[in-house]
Design a protein around this motif. Sequence first.
Motif, PDB file in Angstrom:
ATOM      1  N   THR A 125      14.440   3.261   1.771  1.00  0.00           N
ATOM      2  CA  THR A 125      13.908   3.913   0.580  1.00  0.00           C
ATOM      3  C   THR A 125      14.842   5.040   0.150  1.00  0.00           C
ATOM      4  O   THR A 125      15.834   5.336   0.812  1.00  0.00           O
ATOM      5  CB  THR A 125      12.508   4.488   0.853  1.00  0.00           C
ATOM      6  OG1 THR A 125      12.609   5.461   1.914  1.00  0.00           O
ATOM      7  CG2 THR A 125      11.540   3.388   1.262  1.00  0.00           C
TER       8      THR A 125
ATOM      9  N   THR B 131      11.778   3.502   5.072  1.00  0.00           N
ATOM     10  CA  THR B 131      11.962   2.101   4.688  1.00  0.00           C
ATOM     11  C   THR B 131      10.759   1.654   3.865  1.00  0.00           C
ATOM     12  O   THR B 131       9.769   2.384   3.742  1.00  0.00           O
ATOM     13  CB  THR B 131      12.101   1.181   5.922  1.00  0.00           C
ATOM     14  OG1 THR B 131      10.812   0.993   6.537  1.00  0.00           O
ATOM     15  CG2 THR B 131      13.068   1.762   6.945  1.00  0.00           C
ATOM     16  N   THR B 132      10.836   0.441   3.345  1.00  0.00           N
ATOM     17  CA  THR B 132       9.708  -0.102   2.595  1.00  0.00           C
ATOM     18  C   THR B 132       8.600  -0.601   3.506  1.00  0.00           C
ATOM     19  O   THR B 132       7.540  -1.021   3.027  1.00  0.00           O
ATOM     20  CB  THR B 132      10.175  -1.250   1.689  1.00  0.00           C
ATOM     21  OG1 THR B 132      10.810  -2.258   2.492  1.00  0.00           O
ATOM     22  CG2 THR B 132      11.176  -0.748   0.649  1.00  0.00           C
TER      23      THR B 132
END
Length: 309
Positions: free
Chosen positions: A181, A148-149
């Motif tokens: 992501t 993930t970010t």
Amino acid sequence: MATADPATTASISRVSFRGAVRPSPFRLPLSRAHPPGRLRVSSTVVALHKRNPKRLKYAAERQFKREDTGMLRVKVEPSGEDFWKLDPVIDLINRGAFGVIPTDTVYSIVCDLSNNESIERLRRVKGIGDSKPLSILCRSLRDIDTYTTGFPRGTNQGQANIFRAVKRVIPGPYTFILPATKQFPKQCIRHGSSTRYAKRRQVGVRIPDDPICQAILQNLDEPLICTSVKYLSEDEWILDPVIIADLYEPLGLDFIVDGGPRIADPSTVVDMTGTNPTVIRQGKGPKLDWMVAEDEEEDAQSKFAFKAV
């Protein structure tokens, strides 16, 4: 001058590499011997150091074939003190099986993150449509940052450091919705219009505070895809592993880890993709002062729109 046996050198290099990648107090003993053919060529070990372990592991799709012996049942103490019993479960997951493990809330059906066939089997058994995204059980914050970010870490312009607050509650009974992501497999997030998150590539991430679950995760190379275990015809969680086994074994479940009955509360789901961390499902984890309820978020947005006008 005496020279070391190539098989011994390769074996030592392989073990030291595994230990360097993921040291953990939950590490299980390597009880399965490597086939002699894999230890004869030292160049294989050199390639293992140079290549990404995940790319090497999933260079060829693994297809798990269930044996006639049926579903594997492993009973483990809730404290996880006999986690050595989980060795065959970890082996099955690495081979592409899917099954049930306990978490710090309810039981979850899990499978390997990068195995397409396992994910499709999980969807069929649970009745999850292609457009619904799946959550993941993570080993650490590093996994969350990979797939993930990540959490907002604050700025000089006054943005709150949510990352610092989140670190205080994980491991714990929370699922955080974050933007995914490119490293997150596409088959785990199907684009569609039937769900809130499918179009925007978002994913729920968890780090459960459960010793059995942690012992399994720390002996895998990647997080696990997960979905909670419910009755087939009712929107209600199944808390007894014996009932889970009776209901899901005929559907093709490969294994179940019995860690005793669970509590009735699922995880608290917090959406981290908006202006404020918003609780969209209240569960076991309490709502903290840096979180807002879903109706409070809507009120805040309405006030902001009114001021803008």
